[in-house]
Motif scaffolding. Structure first.
Motif, short mmCIF file in Angstrom:
data_model
loop_
_atom_site.label_atom_id
_atom_site.label_comp_id
_atom_site.label_asym_id
_atom_site.label_seq_id
_atom_site.Cartn_x
_atom_site.Cartn_y
_atom_site.Cartn_z
N PRO A 129 0.38 -1.18 -0.13
CA PRO A 129 -0.35 0.28 0.58
C PRO A 129 1.06 1.04 -0.28
CG PRO A 129 -0.54 -1.52 1.57
CD PRO A 129 0.34 -2.30 1.38
N ASP A 130 1.88 1.10 0.78
CA ASP A 130 2.79 2.26 0.43
C ASP A 130 3.61 2.51 -0.81
OD1 ASP A 130 4.07 0.36 1.69
OD2 ASP A 130 5.57 1.75 2.42
N LEU A 131 4.24 1.80 -1.35
CA LEU A 131 4.61 1.70 -2.41
C LEU A 131 3.51 2.09 -4.01
CD1 LEU A 131 6.81 2.03 -4.90
CD2 LEU A 131 5.99 -0.37 -5.32
N ALA A 132 2.21 1.41 -3.46
CA ALA A 132 1.20 1.96 -4.09
C ALA A 132 0.69 3.95 -4.12
CB ALA A 132 0.05 1.42 -4.43
N ALA A 133 0.88 3.91 -3.20
CA ALA A 133 0.20 5.87 -2.34
C ALA A 133 1.06 6.41 -2.95
CB ALA A 133 0.05 5.94 -0.94
N PHE A 134 3.00 6.21 -3.04
CA PHE A 134 3.77 6.48 -3.06
C PHE A 134 4.04 7.10 -4.84
CE2 PHE A 134 8.62 6.99 -5.29
CZ PHE A 134 8.83 8.14 -4.50
N LEU A 135 3.79 5.86 -5.53
CA LEU A 135 3.38 6.02 -6.68
C LEU A 135 2.52 6.40 -7.76
CD1 LEU A 135 5.12 2.22 -8.49
CD2 LEU A 135 5.49 4.29 -8.49
N ALA A 136 1.37 6.63 -6.49
CA ALA A 136 0.07 7.41 -7.55
C ALA A 136 0.36 9.30 -7.86
CB ALA A 136 -0.65 7.32 -6.69
#
Length: 204
Positions: free
Chosen positions: A42-49
């Motif tokens: 989830p934290d990687l997805a938030a970063f990429l978003a």
């Protein structure tokens, strides 16, 4: 076959250098612990978003490296599933170095830098080009902007890691800086108007 996800970067030669220079014990502890992730969290997805750009590294069959910058609106590098990222490949200078490299060597690397928050993420894996898939292209093409998307590039994640913020210069996107400047200008105008009214009352 790699024993740890980080083995994709920590080859025997790299581990030998770590041992020689005193950092091998540190990374062995990481390997014994949770190690590097190999899936989207989830934290990687938030970063990429929030990412507006990244660098894509490829190499020819002979090993000649090449790095290409990719940019777009926030979130244009999309999470397809927990092991796959994808983005629309915009028309550029038509050198096709990345396309040629991937045709003979699928190994690839993504480097994402967030200068404003001094964060960076490194992603190892492989990439492939998808041609003539209108549905996938429509899914990945950003809604804003008028750049021409020619194809899709899908990236399969094998490992990823965060870097510390050391030595990252803090740079702010011009849009954010312009918004702050505009707020300050409005505040200055309000204060000047208030000062003028106060001065007018005193002169009465």
């Amino acid at each position: 076959m790699n024993s740890h996800a980080s083995d994709i970067a920590f080859t025997p030669a790299v581990k030998a250098e770590q041992l020689k220079r005193g950092s091998r014990e540190q990374y062995e502890a990481v390997e014994r612990g949770r190690g590097w992730p190999s899936k989207v969290t989830p934290d990687l997805a938030a970063f990429l978003a929030t990412a507006r750009s990244f660098y894509l590294g490829t190499a020819s069959a002979a090993g000649q490296p090449y790095i290409q910058h990719r940019g777009g609106p926030p979130g244009f590098l999309k999470v397809i599933d927990d092991r796959t990222l994808g983005f629309a490949d915009f028309s550029g200078n038509r050198q096709y170095i990345t396309a040629g490299n991937l045709a003979e060597n699928p190994r690839a690397f993504i480097f994402v830098m967030d200068y404003a928050r001094r964060r960076r993420v490194k992603i190892w894996g492989s990439a492939r080009i998808i041609e003539n898939d209108d549905a996938l292209l429509a899914q990945l093409r950003p809604a804003e902007g008028n750049a021409i998307a020619e194809r899709v590039i899908l990236f399969t994640i094998e490992a990823w890691d965060r870097n510390c913020p050391q030595h990252i210069p803090q740079l702010i996107p011009i849009e954010e800086a312009a918004a702050v400047v505009q707020q300050l200008r409005q505040r200055v105008e309000e204060l000047e108007s208030e000062l003028a009214r106060t001065a007018g009352k005193r002169s009465d």
